[in-house]
Design a protein around this motif. Sequence first.
Motif, short mmCIF file in Angstrom:
data_model
loop_
_atom_site.label_atom_id
_atom_site.label_comp_id
_atom_site.label_asym_id
_atom_site.label_seq_id
_atom_site.Cartn_x
_atom_site.Cartn_y
_atom_site.Cartn_z
N ARG A 70 0.76 -1.37 -0.05
CA ARG A 70 -0.20 -0.10 -0.24
C ARG A 70 1.04 1.22 0.07
O ARG A 70 0.45 2.26 -0.78
CB ARG A 70 -0.95 0.11 1.39
CG ARG A 70 -2.09 -0.72 1.37
CD ARG A 70 -2.60 -1.32 2.40
NE ARG A 70 -3.50 -0.02 2.65
CZ ARG A 70 -4.20 0.25 3.80
NH1 ARG A 70 -4.10 -0.69 4.91
NH2 ARG A 70 -4.68 1.27 3.97
N ARG A 91 -11.37 1.41 5.90
CA ARG A 91 -11.07 0.43 4.75
C ARG A 91 -10.38 -0.61 5.66
O ARG A 91 -10.80 -1.93 5.13
CB ARG A 91 -9.73 1.22 3.89
CG ARG A 91 -10.64 2.28 3.17
CD ARG A 91 -9.54 2.75 2.13
NE ARG A 91 -9.72 4.09 1.50
CZ ARG A 91 -9.10 4.62 0.60
NH1 ARG A 91 -8.27 3.82 -0.05
NH2 ARG A 91 -9.64 5.61 0.17
N ILE A 101 -7.85 4.60 -4.72
CA ILE A 101 -7.61 3.42 -3.95
C ILE A 101 -6.49 3.19 -3.19
O ILE A 101 -6.05 2.71 -2.25
CB ILE A 101 -7.87 2.38 -5.28
CG1 ILE A 101 -9.07 2.13 -5.49
CG2 ILE A 101 -7.30 1.05 -4.78
CD1 ILE A 101 -9.32 1.24 -6.77
N CYS A 102 -5.42 4.02 -3.92
CA CYS A 102 -4.14 3.79 -3.37
C CYS A 102 -3.66 4.81 -2.30
O CYS A 102 -2.74 4.40 -1.40
CB CYS A 102 -2.89 4.01 -4.50
SG CYS A 102 -3.23 2.71 -5.89
N TRP A 143 -12.34 -2.11 -2.72
CA TRP A 143 -12.10 -1.27 -3.66
C TRP A 143 -13.25 -0.72 -4.30
O TRP A 143 -13.51 0.40 -4.84
CB TRP A 143 -11.21 -1.77 -4.96
CG TRP A 143 -9.87 -2.05 -4.24
CD1 TRP A 143 -9.13 -1.70 -3.33
CD2 TRP A 143 -8.77 -2.68 -5.14
NE1 TRP A 143 -7.92 -2.10 -3.42
CE2 TRP A 143 -7.43 -2.76 -4.35
CE3 TRP A 143 -8.63 -3.17 -6.52
CZ2 TRP A 143 -6.36 -3.24 -4.65
CZ3 TRP A 143 -7.48 -3.74 -6.96
CH2 TRP A 143 -6.26 -3.71 -6.08
N ARG A 144 -14.17 -1.49 -4.76
CA ARG A 144 -15.58 -1.05 -5.07
C ARG A 144 -16.30 -0.23 -4.26
O ARG A 144 -16.84 0.73 -4.78
CB ARG A 144 -16.40 -2.32 -5.47
CG ARG A 144 -17.77 -2.06 -6.11
CD ARG A 144 -18.75 -3.14 -6.05
NE ARG A 144 -19.15 -3.32 -4.63
CZ ARG A 144 -20.13 -2.50 -4.24
NH1 ARG A 144 -20.69 -1.71 -5.10
NH2 ARG A 144 -20.63 -2.81 -2.97
N ARG A 157 -10.55 -7.90 -1.12
CA ARG A 157 -9.95 -6.67 -1.60
C ARG A 157 -10.52 -6.06 -2.71
O ARG A 157 -10.65 -4.87 -2.59
CB ARG A 157 -8.53 -7.02 -2.09
CG ARG A 157 -7.82 -5.66 -2.50
CD ARG A 157 -6.39 -6.12 -2.95
NE ARG A 157 -5.64 -6.66 -1.83
CZ ARG A 157 -4.36 -7.02 -1.78
NH1 ARG A 157 -3.81 -7.06 -3.07
NH2 ARG A 157 -3.69 -7.54 -1.07
N CYS A 168 -9.59 7.58 -9.80
CA CYS A 168 -9.84 6.16 -9.30
C CYS A 168 -8.57 5.77 -8.52
O CYS A 168 -8.60 4.97 -7.59
CB CYS A 168 -10.32 5.37 -10.41
SG CYS A 168 -11.90 5.66 -11.41
#
Length: 536
Positions: free
Chosen positions: A20, A434, A349-350, A448-449, A444, A345
């Motif tokens: 991550r 998260r 996420i990241c 993310w969704r 996972r 996006c």
Amino acid sequence: MPAPSAVLGIARDSPLRPGRSLAAWACASVALLAVFFPLAQLAMSALSNSAESIEWIAIWFNGTLAAQTGQTVVVCALAALVTIAASAPQAAAVSLYRFEGAFLVELAALAPMLLAPYAAAGAWAGLDLGRWSHGAVPMAVQIGFSCAPWSYMALRVAISRLPPSLGEAAAASGMGPGTRILRVWTPLLAAPLVGAALFAAARAFGDYGTAERNGTRTFGVAFHDMWNGAQSAHVAAVVALAAVGPALVVAWLASTRARRHPPRQFAGVAGGAQLVRTKPSRAMLLGVVTWSALCFALAVAAPEWQYVVWAIDGRWMGWGKSLAAMGSALATSGAVAIALALAGCAFSICLRPGTKGSLPERLPWLLAANLFVPPMALALAWLSATADGSWLGELMGSARDGKLPLLLAQSAKLAPFALLPVLDRISRENESLRDALRAAGIARLEVWRHVLVMSAPAIALGAAMVFMEAIKELEIAITLQHFGYQSPAIKIHSLARFHSERAIANWVLISQLLMLPALAVVSVWLSRLDKARRLS
């Protein structure tokens, strides 16, 4: 299934995984590349022939620099004042009060997005109002009105985050609505107000198209003339770098402030409260509606009426030419918007949310510096980077002569519009959410969704803003256009040199037609903001 408290405890204690962290640094590296690659190219170009650059700049210093600097300062200051004046009253009224017609006031505040300032300049020149339709003051007003919608949106978001208890306490102490706005809300809104003023000043500082049509000798025109007069990219690079240092400082300070505020759900009971809208007094309502109508008339209605008259009197250029230009503009602007939406996006996420964010989450805020760099300077950087004999030019091959340099330069310039709303949403997300989902056994991809669903409004807003700005973008388009490339902005600029206003009118209306769906997205996002009372 573990208890929620246990899941949150596990989430808070979970260590940061190396993968991550690497993903966060990868996103930060892409953002830094978009900011510093053009600047590095400008620096290399400036240093490659310093003697010639010094000689030309010495001539500039001894010639027209003082007059151009003075006119630029005046235009920047007036543009900042117009931006605040044309947005703050409407944003405060729609956010703090409940009245019929609020939606129309909001649409009137957003409508200037559909009219580029260089297009408004042509319409005002056609109205022939003497010094009130041509010169430095009209230029400042046109740019100020074009920046007012962004100021309006920033203020609407900031007001939605204000703690309602302060207003309630001020009302209980006997302060009237006007006094509360001046003594309570205005100091709390200093950051977005200053940011909006700086944004307008930066637009006026680097603008070329509007200044040229108004005959105003500002920095943007001076930069263009120096570039063409010296016939040297080295000289232009030195001049462009002068605007970069302050921009980086402002962006870094803004990132410090943006990440200082905790997520709203951690702000206690007041953080979860909502602003209760009251009914305004008749005098206040009349004042807001009148001011909104006046701003709309000056910013949109008057120039739009002039273009409609010209379009009716002029000759239609034919469906073939119009569809070709529309298709080219849609393809280019759509590609930039989609690419930056995908970047949004990836950032969602990241990057690590809330207070878990550290240096990798702060560095992408430097993208805001590109808002303050003159567009022609960014175009010059990409011209230098892809010149004959350069490593990037050889790497790109035949793509160098196509749309790719234009797409890259526009993406770098417009990245702040797409990614700053996403970064803001990430900084205010519950930092344990998260990890709690993962601790509860959720896969996972499903996590993310869920993150993308939460980030979707901010990503859609950014993509819509990028699309509209790409349709209107002029300076980079005329500098990096490849053979056969067409767009409404280029058509407007080309025809303006021949004073073909009746032909220009068709292209102005076509560009507005292309931007209408994106404006609808912005309007829907603001209505969603009203329902949620927070930035999603």
